[in-house]
Design an enzyme around this catalytic site. Structure first.
Site, PDB file in Angstrom:
ATOM      1  N   ASP A  96       3.858   1.810  -1.871  1.00 13.79           N
ATOM      2  CA  ASP A  96       5.133   1.348  -2.396  1.00 13.79           C
ATOM      3  C   ASP A  96       5.443  -0.073  -1.957  1.00 13.79           C
ATOM      4  O   ASP A  96       5.852  -0.921  -2.765  1.00 13.79           O
ATOM      5  CB  ASP A  96       6.259   2.276  -1.930  1.00 13.79           C
ATOM      6  CG  ASP A  96       6.216   3.625  -2.619  1.00 13.79           C
ATOM      7  OD1 ASP A  96       6.827   3.758  -3.678  1.00 13.79           O
ATOM      8  OD2 ASP A  96       5.566   4.533  -2.088  1.00 13.79           O
ATOM      9  N   MET A  97       5.268  -0.356  -0.686  1.00 13.53           N
ATOM     10  CA  MET A  97       5.651  -1.665  -0.168  1.00 13.53           C
ATOM     11  C   MET A  97       4.715  -2.765  -0.668  1.00 13.53           C
ATOM     12  O   MET A  97       5.161  -3.860  -1.020  1.00 13.53           O
ATOM     13  CB  MET A  97       5.673  -1.634   1.362  1.00 13.53           C
ATOM     14  CG  MET A  97       6.621  -0.599   1.939  1.00 13.53           C
ATOM     15  SD  MET A  97       8.355  -0.963   1.593  1.00 13.53           S
ATOM     16  CE  MET A  97       8.770  -1.997   2.979  1.00 13.53           C
TER      17      MET A  97
END
Length: 420
Positions: free
Chosen positions: A180-181
């Site tokens: 996600d990051m």
């Protein structure tokens, strides 16, 4: 950081850019937070009632767990709009908002927003200059595009998870949301590039980001080894070090763990000489077999049999002092409380403090942006659900009577309705 604020003279890079953050949980909200830090007016759009599912994520704080630290961290700097887009009036309001926006962020399964009239095709007809960024597990094309997924799924599919852990055991969870990051910050880069491109072309475009794609792109070594070896070289779990980079790994001292990176020839020679001078085997520092990467890798097990007990007999502080003294990269494996107290993190301003009207002082990880002539810290706390409904609607040309009617009939929703 105080001096940075005092000397800042330039406007933030994205001042004047309007962003609609129609996303939830992590990847999309992280993109919105980054763009807000860079100066954009980011409007967090949520469904009535429960809002972003991240509001229910740990750690819950406040009376009856009314606030989520997870949500507060990822949504600082944004204004809040809560609208029922299944109601034609709510859909129209959001389309009008899109007509005024530069960027639209969403991270729903492909096709979900098309059915609400909020997909790229529909909104680009309204606003041809719109940069529309979609984030999903597999992307909007390919045989798996319809499948649901989270970062965990991408970590497993990408081959990254298989490479970590102890041989013979199931790989561990990575414990940070790498997919996600990493996808999020790539989306930030792509959005800024698209905004720059729009300056030349006058047209927006659809950015299609996939968690799976992003993690596969992270393979700086495994993919090339596989192909260049003719398909014979496959990554293996190696536990605490890397067989192809001796000496590079995690070691246990008397009181804690540390990492040592002495895999470069010059660093290795200094390291080996130090060990010999401090109780290691005679000739360890002058053994020319170990002065090349290939030689060290070929003798890895013997090297480890020397280094591990040498480290184990000492405290972490002693080992770090010795290695720092000869310029060999090393670090203690720190707990999160040690990270918070680390003078380097404090000096870099990597913990941001905010004053919340209900919760008081809050502390969160800062973003790593550093500009010489502007300050990207965020003072605005994450919005309560629908906190800015009325202001945003007025900016779009709705009258107070229109807003009152939409509030009364549930098209606009706020967790503090008295503020409408």
């Amino acid at each position: 950081m105080k001096n940075e604020r005092q000397t800042a003279q330039q406007a933030l890079p994205l001042q004047g850019v309007r962003v609609i953050d129609y996303s939830h949980f992590l990847a999309g909200p992280y993109v919105g937070r980054c763009l807000a830090a860079l100066g954009a007016d980011v409007i967090k759009v949520e469904r009535p009632g429960s809002g972003d599912a991240g509001r229910q994520h740990a750690w819950q704080i406040g009376e009856d767990g009314a606030y989520s630290g997870y949500f507060l961290q990822l949504n600082m700097g944004k204004r809040g709009l809560s609208v029922d887009v299944k109601d034609p009036r709510g859909q129209q309001l959001l389309q009008r908002l899109a007509a005024s926006a530069d960027v639209f962020i969403e991270n729903y399964r492909p096709g979900a927003l098309d059915r609400l009239g909020l997909g790229y095709d529909a909104l680009s007809q309204i606003n041809p200059g719109l940069i529309y960024c979609s984030i999903s597990a597999y992307g909007h094309t390919g045989p798996d595009s319809h499948r649901a997924g989270f970062g965990l799924i991408a970590e497993a599919k990408s081959g990254i998870m298989q490479m970590v852990g102890t041989p013979g055991e199931a790989p561990p969870l990575l414990r940070i949301s790498l997919g996600d990051m990493y996808t999020g910050i790539h989306a930030v880069a792509a959005i800024n590039a698209a905004l720059l491109g729009r300056e030349r072309s006058g047209r927006g475009q659809h950015i299609d980001m996939a968690l799976y794609d992003t993690l596969v792109s992270m393979h700086e070594y495994a993919v090339q080894c596989y192909h260049l070896s003719g398909g014979t070289e496959l990554p293996q779990q190696t536990g605490h070090d890397m067989p192809n980079s001796t000496l590079y790994g995690v070691f246990r001292a008397k009181d804690a763990d540390l990492v040592i990176a002495a895999q470069v020839d010059d660093a290795w020679k200094r390291f080996a000489g130090l060990l010999e001078a401090h109780g290691g085997p005679a000739g360890f520092g002058s053994d020319t077999r170990l002065h090349s990467s290939a030689g060290r890798n070929a003798n890895r097990e013997w090297i480890l049999s020397v280094v591990k007990p040498w480290v184990a007999q000492r405290d972490v502080a002693e080992v770090l002092a010795l290695l720092d003294g000869i310029g060999v990269p090393c670090a203690k494996v720190q707990r999160i409380d040690e990270v918070m107290a680390d003078p380097q993190i404090q000096a870099r301003g990597m913990i941001v403090e905010q004053e919340h009207p209900v919760l008081g002082k809050l502390r969160f990880p800062n973003l790593p942006f550093r500009f010489s002539d502007c300050d990207t810290r965020i003072d605005r706390v994450a919005p309560d659900l629908g906190a800015d409904n009325a202001d945003i609607a007025r900016e779009l040309g709705y009258s107070d009577e229109d807003i009152t009617a939409m509030v009364r009939e549930g098209v606009l929703f706020s967790s503090t309705p008295a503020q409408e």
